[in-house]
Enzyme design. Structure first.
Site, short mmCIF file in Angstrom:
data_model
loop_
_atom_site.label_atom_id
_atom_site.label_comp_id
_atom_site.label_asym_id
_atom_site.label_seq_id
_atom_site.Cartn_x
_atom_site.Cartn_y
_atom_site.Cartn_z
N PRO A 10 0.78 -1.22 0.00
CA PRO A 10 0.00 0.00 0.00
C PRO A 10 0.82 1.29 0.00
CG PRO A 10 -0.16 -1.12 2.11
CD PRO A 10 0.49 -2.08 1.16
N ASN A 11 0.34 2.22 -0.79
CA ASN A 11 0.88 3.59 -0.89
C ASN A 11 2.20 3.68 -1.66
OD1 ASN A 11 -1.27 4.84 0.66
ND2 ASN A 11 -0.40 3.76 2.40
N ARG A 18 4.83 10.99 -2.74
CA ARG A 18 4.49 10.85 -1.33
C ARG A 18 5.70 11.15 -0.41
NH1 ARG A 18 4.71 4.80 1.21
NH2 ARG A 18 3.72 5.31 3.17
N TYR A 23 10.83 9.13 1.38
CA TYR A 23 10.85 8.08 0.35
C TYR A 23 11.51 8.51 -0.97
CZ TYR A 23 7.59 5.92 3.59
OH TYR A 23 7.01 5.37 4.72
N ASN A 72 8.07 -5.36 -0.37
CA ASN A 72 7.88 -4.21 0.51
C ASN A 72 6.38 -4.14 0.77
OD1 ASN A 72 7.69 -1.84 1.89
ND2 ASN A 72 8.95 -0.63 0.49
N ALA A 75 2.85 -0.56 5.14
CA ALA A 75 2.33 -0.59 6.51
C ALA A 75 1.81 -1.96 6.92
CB ALA A 75 1.25 0.47 6.69
N GLU A 96 12.35 -9.31 2.65
CA GLU A 96 11.59 -8.12 3.08
C GLU A 96 12.46 -6.89 2.85
OE1 GLU A 96 10.28 -8.36 7.18
OE2 GLU A 96 10.09 -6.17 7.32
N HIS A 98 12.60 -2.40 2.93
CA HIS A 98 11.99 -1.11 3.23
C HIS A 98 12.90 -0.02 2.71
CE1 HIS A 98 8.96 -3.00 5.64
NE2 HIS A 98 9.92 -3.73 6.18
N ARG A 105 12.24 5.40 13.05
CA ARG A 105 10.94 6.08 12.95
C ARG A 105 10.05 5.70 14.15
NH1 ARG A 105 8.81 5.28 7.04
NH2 ARG A 105 7.41 6.95 7.76
C1 DQA Z 1 8.00 1.32 4.25
C2 DQA Z 1 7.99 1.57 5.77
C3 DQA Z 1 6.59 1.36 6.34
O1 DQA Z 1 6.59 1.60 7.74
C4 DQA Z 1 5.60 2.31 5.70
O2 DQA Z 1 4.30 2.07 6.16
C5 DQA Z 1 5.66 2.26 4.19
C6 DQA Z 1 6.95 2.15 3.54
C7 DQA Z 1 9.37 1.66 3.64
O3 DQA Z 1 9.61 1.19 2.52
O4 DQA Z 1 10.16 2.38 4.23
O5 DQA Z 1 4.65 2.38 3.52
O6 DQA Z 1 7.74 -0.06 4.03
#
Ligand code: DQA
Length: 139
Positions: A10-11, A18, A23, A72, A75, A96, A98, A105
């Site tokens: 998501p996102n 964003r 990011y 990735n 959230a 995994e 990020h 954070r």
């Molecule tokens: C993320 C870190 C997560 O906490 C966050 O919700 C994201 C992006 C990252 O790539 O840093 O959407 O996965």
């Protein structure tokens, strides 16, 4: 040729737009094109979804056929027992990743339901986290 899926949750469709200070300002699509050129020795695929069930469906779809998944989960990393179970249920190794260093954070980002079921975790290197994960499939 190894078949690898990059799976974004998501996102992450909003990369480049964003929260740029966290990011960065690159879209994932542009980065992915570059990665495909740089790693022409892999058959690279990309899928993004904002929906938990679709991420699980995709893991089931590729999880017995592909050589690796770079995930990735955004959230959902911090909330989803269902994605953790999907990773445990497939045979394809999942890495995994990020973009941000989640440990710098908010505390709710410090826990991942997924890490335990993943081959490894790479975080905090910006978009390069994906490249480093891919590089690990070279060996
Ligand atoms: C993320 C870190 C997560 O906490 C966050 O919700 C994201 C992006 C990252 O790539 O840093 O959407 O996965």
């Amino acid at each position: 040729m190894k078949k690898i899926l990059i799976l974004n949750g998501p996102n992450l469709n909003l990369l480049g737009v964003r929260e740029k200070s966290i990011y960065g300002d690159r879209s994932f699509e542009g980065f992915f094109e570059e990665l495909k050129q740089q790693y022409a020795n892999f058959e690279l695929h990309y899928f993004q979804s904002n929906t938990e069930g679709l991420i699980i469906d995709k893991l089931h779809e590729v999880g017995f056929a592909y050589d690796g998944v770079i995930l990735n989960a955004g959230a959902y990393t911090h909330t989803s027992v269902a994605i953790a179970d999907a990773i445990a249920g497939i045979t394809t190794p999942v890495i995994e990743v990020h973009i941000s260093n989640v440990h710098q954070r908010e505390t709710f980002r410090h826990h991942s339901f997924l890490s335990k079921n993943c081959k490894g975790v790479i975080l905090g290197f910006g978009l390069d986290s994906y490249r480093l994960a891919l590089e690990s499939f070279n060996s």
